[in-house]
Design a protein around this motif. Structure first.
Motif, short mmCIF file in Angstrom:
data_model
loop_
_atom_site.label_atom_id
_atom_site.label_comp_id
_atom_site.label_asym_id
_atom_site.label_seq_id
_atom_site.Cartn_x
_atom_site.Cartn_y
_atom_site.Cartn_z
N ALA A 118 0.83 -1.26 -0.16
CA ALA A 118 -0.03 0.02 -0.08
C ALA A 118 0.87 1.40 0.04
O ALA A 118 0.23 2.26 0.35
CB ALA A 118 -0.87 0.01 1.25
N HIS A 119 1.96 1.07 -0.21
CA HIS A 119 3.10 2.32 0.06
C HIS A 119 2.92 3.28 -1.15
O HIS A 119 2.18 2.92 -2.37
CB HIS A 119 4.44 1.72 -0.14
N THR A 120 2.85 4.62 -0.81
CA THR A 120 2.77 5.58 -1.85
C THR A 120 4.18 6.06 -2.13
O THR A 120 4.95 6.53 -1.41
CB THR A 120 1.94 6.91 -1.08
N LYS A 129 1.24 4.48 -6.86
CA LYS A 129 1.13 3.79 -5.78
C LYS A 129 2.10 2.43 -5.85
O LYS A 129 2.26 2.19 -7.28
CB LYS A 129 -0.48 3.22 -5.53
N HIS A 152 -5.32 -1.39 4.99
CA HIS A 152 -4.89 -0.84 3.91
C HIS A 152 -5.84 -1.38 2.66
O HIS A 152 -5.72 -0.97 1.68
CB HIS A 152 -3.65 -1.21 3.41
N GLU A 154 -9.12 -1.13 0.59
CA GLU A 154 -9.97 0.30 0.34
C GLU A 154 -11.49 0.05 1.20
O GLU A 154 -11.82 0.93 1.63
CB GLU A 154 -10.00 0.59 -0.99
N GLN A 169 -4.38 6.49 5.69
CA GLN A 169 -3.93 7.48 4.51
C GLN A 169 -3.70 6.59 3.36
O GLN A 169 -3.92 7.17 2.25
CB GLN A 169 -2.57 8.01 4.82
N GLU A 170 -3.19 5.28 3.36
CA GLU A 170 -2.91 4.56 2.22
C GLU A 170 -3.64 3.21 2.03
O GLU A 170 -3.83 2.56 2.98
CB GLU A 170 -1.25 4.15 2.36
N THR A 171 -4.40 3.22 0.86
CA THR A 171 -5.20 2.01 0.71
C THR A 171 -4.81 1.44 -0.76
O THR A 171 -4.25 1.95 -1.63
CB THR A 171 -6.47 2.49 0.57
#
Length: 891
Positions: A118-120, A129, A152, A154, A169-171
């Motif tokens: 899920a890292h941006t 992503k 993570h 959605e 914050q991250e999905t």
């Protein structure tokens, strides 16, 4: 509530979809996800162990990204595998390390490890992503191992936020999990995870203490663990259903309990639904409410009762399915085997003894005979709720009276025709005429009892009028007796089969009609150019297909209300109807006529849902005395959902166009600022230098004062131009801080010297500890930060207001801080964040650039600036990381 296609066609569709998926996956890499409930459960460790096992078997394994988080065991495993060099990316003057996708595609190993799905990514890379990087690796034929936490996903982010009160914050989209070839759950008990946290195996000491009291509370971890297990169970259940559908296996695998109840227009069905709900709750099992549409028209009273029974099942949590089928028992069993149902619940209505003799094979008998490993629960009717089966059959006979009269008429006509031709052809030809008559009746009548009557009458009349001896039921020849018996059996079975084929044909036509209507509807809304035309075309199509008056209401952007769109037909909306539509939009539930919520309304209103968003409300008005059937409501809800998706698509399109316009405007804005700022620098320098020379040559005091004011104004304008240049540097990413060891005491002295003239009427006191540590920072940027804060305080406070500069260090948190505190009027708490926005100022004539530049400079140096609450005045706190160093240069 929804209607489900015929199981045979559904199986064919799933087989075709499976074949297409396999074709799409040819040449595609395999994705394995190590799934966990929270950080620290051991996902990365399990991934590395699995990768080492694959490497021992000769598989080429490369680590793309693997985060050890300082854990020795994880670092030891990372050292056993070759590692891809990280890509260094500069962002806002800070050098960061990211996964090098291009190098991975160039090397193309057999298996690559990509941690934290899920890292941006840092802006400027190919994808926003990391899961998009993984998709490209899979498309290139590279197998990928990766890790993912439940928060993570959605669709579960809101649920996790409600549980933990921590924003996610991250999905990643749920489709990533659905398309994974393998998911391995990495599970650990909550108390064990908390013990790992206390031992410092997850976070450092300060973070661990805070995490234990917030995110990692035992109740939170238990809820997250249950959520992760449920997600895994749902995926396994979907895979099991797909495997069973494709294989056509009719055995029941008791991997979990699932109940199914047969729901019809009988008053007793409501009791069956409640009984099944209690049993499903006791077993903690899902349950299905199945209604079989046999094609027989229902009276308005029966249709209303069926809708009420299905609505009751839906409210109690059942999955409501309406399936076409001519045989109730066969359809129930087909659905049970398709959905792996372990228990079927049916009613046992009260029936007379005579009915049992006339019809020895009941629904229960058929279910028991064909159930295999499925348990059949027969629930008796309550006293007084059941009705006589004989009366029920009598009502059915009255309803199908046309079929009986048609069967008798056809049999009589065939008899007359046979009598006319018997003396020329013999008695065999009338038998074939009777057989043709029974088969032909099967194309026009639906009642099996009428077919049975026609077959029996044909056999008896053929024997009585044509088989010698005539006008007696006596048959002298054995072959004639066998012929008569087999004639009856063939006529009955052929007529019944023909009738069933006709029913199936009608069902397929209805299904084709519905599919064609949805196709035409989808094509119509796809061609719409904007939202008004989209809604108008969609409502017109739905009105034409359903034959009802319809209206669409969509939310107004500038207010929380709804507005009525053009429908092309009269749909009056009074205050009462608007109230029902607003309630439907607010609560996202159907309301109005045919429901239990505000049923006095003239229209039926239901929300247009797209995921979790309600895009509007659809209103339906039917003629007096008519009702919406279950199939019509399903079709309306399907078309409403498509309209909601189309509206959301148009909304995204408008947002993209607006965002593109804003980006272009912002680019032009930056270009203008940059050009104007550079063009101002030289003239301002000339003006300032000229005024300084003229002030030195002027003899009169008044002239010197005028030149001094001009020079002060030029300096203010020069500072404004510098601020504009700094803003453009920050936004363009051109700012490159040179981080080096700095003494904040020296920075303070330089800032005070630069602002000496501006703060003549503002006394400043400095309080720095003697052991104030050195920091890694850009000296000139830190000086500019302090200059901006000091000038800001001088402008916004009255003359004579004192200011204080106070510093300190927090080794536990690893921070060095410096406060700039004035005793002026202060800043309201509600403006604590907005004051750092560009062009936000609290005094006339200001541009509001000083504080945004302060924040940008601090973030470029990996620091922060915040507004600290104080009893009086305003206090800005500058925070920089405390970097451990073994040796500091003597200079």
């Amino acid at each position: 509530m929804f209607s489900e296609a015929h199981p045979d066609s559904q199986r064919a569709d799933r087989i075709l979809a499976s074949i297409r998926r396999e074709e799409a996956r040819s040449g595609r890499g395999l994705l394995k996800i190590f799934f966990g409930m929270a950080p620290g459960v051991g996902k990365t460790y399990a991934m590395l162990e699995a990768a080492i096992q694959a490497a021992d078997k000769g598989v080429e394994v490369v680590i793309g990204v693997a985060e050890s988080h300082g854990r020795e065991d994880t670092m030891r495993l990372i050292g056993r595998l070759p590692r891809l060099p990280m890509k260094k990316v500069a962002y806002r003057g800070v050098e960061m390390e990211e996964f090098d996708l291009e190098e991975a595609l160039r090397l193309k190993p057999r298996l690559i490890l990509v941690d934290e799905l899920a890292h941006t990514n840092v802006p400027g890379l190919r994808h926003k992503k990391r899961y998009q990087d993984v998709e490209e690796l899979l498309a290139a034929g590279i197998d990928v191992y990766t890790t993912l936490n439940v928060q993570h996903l959605e669709s579960r982010a809101d649920t996790v936020q409600d549980i933990t009160a921590a924003p996610v914050q991250e999905t990643v989209p749920d489709s990533v999990l659905a398309e994974a070839d393998c998911i391995q759950l990495v599970d650990i008990a909550p108390d064990q995870l908390r013990a790992r946290l206390r031992e410092g195996k997850v976070y450092g000491a300060p973070q661990a203490s805070t995490a234990l009291d917030h995110f990692f509370r035992e109740s939170n971890l238990t809820a997250l663990r249950e959520l992760a297990l449920r997600i895994m169970a749902e995926k396994v259940d979907h895979e099991l259903t797909e495997v069973r559908t494709i294989s056509g296996d009719r055995s029941i695998w008791r991997s979990g309990e699932r109940l199914m109840v047969a729901v019809g227009p009988s008053p007793f069905s409501a009791r069956l639904v409640r009984w099944t709900r209690r049993m499903a709750y006791a077993l903690n099992a899902p349950w299905i409410a199945l209604s079989v549409d046999t094609g027989v028209p229902l009276s308005p009273e029966q249709q209303q009762r069926l809708d009420a029974n299905l609505e009751l099942a839906r409210r109690l949590g059942a999955e409501v399915v309406v399936m076409p089928g001519s045989d109730l028992a066969e359809t129930l069993l087909r659905m049970a085997f398709l959905r792996n149902v372990s228990q079927i619940v049916v009613g046992k209505p009260q029936e007379s003894y005579l009915w049992g003799l006339l019809r020895p094979i009941s629904l229960v008998d058929k279910l028991v005979k064909g159930s295999g490993q499925i348990d059949i629960y027969v629930v008796p009717a309550a006293p007084g709720t059941g009705r006589s089966r004989w009366k029920s059959w009598h009502r059915e006979r009255e309803r199908n009276g046309r079929d009986y009269w048609l069967a008798a008429g056809v049999t009589a006509a065939v008899t007359v025709l046979g009598l006319l031709m018997a003396e020329f052809t013999g008695y065999f030809a009338p038998g074939f005429l009777y057989l043709a008559g029974v088969v032909g009746l099967g194309f026009f009548i639906r009642s099996r009892w009428a077919v049975l009557m026609a077959a029996a009458l044909s056999a008896l009349l053929w024997n009585l009028l044509f088989i010698p001896p005539v006008l007696t039921f006596k048959i002298e020849r054995l072959e004639d007796a066998l012929m008569c018996v087999f004639f009856f059996l063939v006529a009955l079975s052929t007529g019944r089969l023909t009738s069933r084929l006709r029913v199936r044909e009608q069902e397929e036509r209805e299904r084709e009609k519905k599919t064609n209507a949805l196709f035409l509807y989808s094509r119509a809304i796809a061609s719409a150019a904007d939202v008004p035309s989209l809604v108008s075309v969609a409502v017109a199509q739905m009105s034409q297909i359903m034959g009802v008056r319809m209206a669409a209401m969509v939310p107004v952007p500038v207010s929380p209300g709804l507005k009525l769109c053009e429908t092309g037909e009269a749909y009056p909306m009074d205050e009462k109807e608007w109230g029902v539509a607003s309630w439907c939009f607010k609560h996202r539930q159907a309301a109005g006529r045919f429901t239990d919520t505000l049923p006095v309304a003239e229209g039926f209103y239901f929300p247009m849902m797209s995921g979790e968003r309600c895009m509007g409300v659809l209103g339906v008005k039917v003629e007096d005395g008519e009702r919406l059937t279950v199939g019509q409501r399903d079709l309306l809800e399907s078309m409403g959902a498509q309209l909601a998706l189309a509206l959301e698509r148009e909304e995204w399109r408008a947002e993209r166009a607006q965002r593109r316009l804003m980006e272009e405007s912002e680019k032009l804005h930056r270009s203008l600022l940059d050009s104007v700022s550079h063009e101002f620098k030289t003239p301002l320098a000339v003006i300032e230098g000229g005024c300084e020379k003229l002030a030195g040559r002027a003899a009169a005091a008044e002239e010197r004062e005028e030149f001094t004011e001009i020079m002060a104004a030029a300096r203010r304008l020069r500072r404004l131009v510098k601020n504009l240049l700094d803003v453009t540097r920050l936004e363009s990413g051109a700012l490159r801080p040179r981080l080096d060891w700095c003494d904040l005491g020296d920075v303070v002295e330089c800032a005070l010297a630069a602002t000496r003239e501006a703060r003549r009427n503002h006394p400043v006191s400095v309080s720095l500890p003697p052991d104030y540590p050195l920091v890694k920072a850009d000296f000139s940027l830190m000086e500019q930060v302090l200059v901006n804060l000091l000038l800001n305080a001088c402008v916004h406070t009255p003359a004579g207001t004192p200011m204080t500069l106070k510093g300190g260090a927090d080794p536990v948190r690893g921070q060095v801080w410096l406060d700039v505190h004035d005793l002026g009027p202060g800043i309201p708490p509600e403006l604590a964040e907005s004051i750092f926005e560009r062009f936000r100022t609290t005094r006339p004539g200001g541009l509001g650039l000083g504080l945004p530049i302060v924040r940008g400079f601090m973030e470029a140096q990996r620091g922060t600036v915040t507004l600290v609450p104080v009893p009086a005045g305003t206090c800005f706190r500058l925070v920089l990381p405390l970097v451990e160093h073994d040796h500091v240069p003597e200079e």
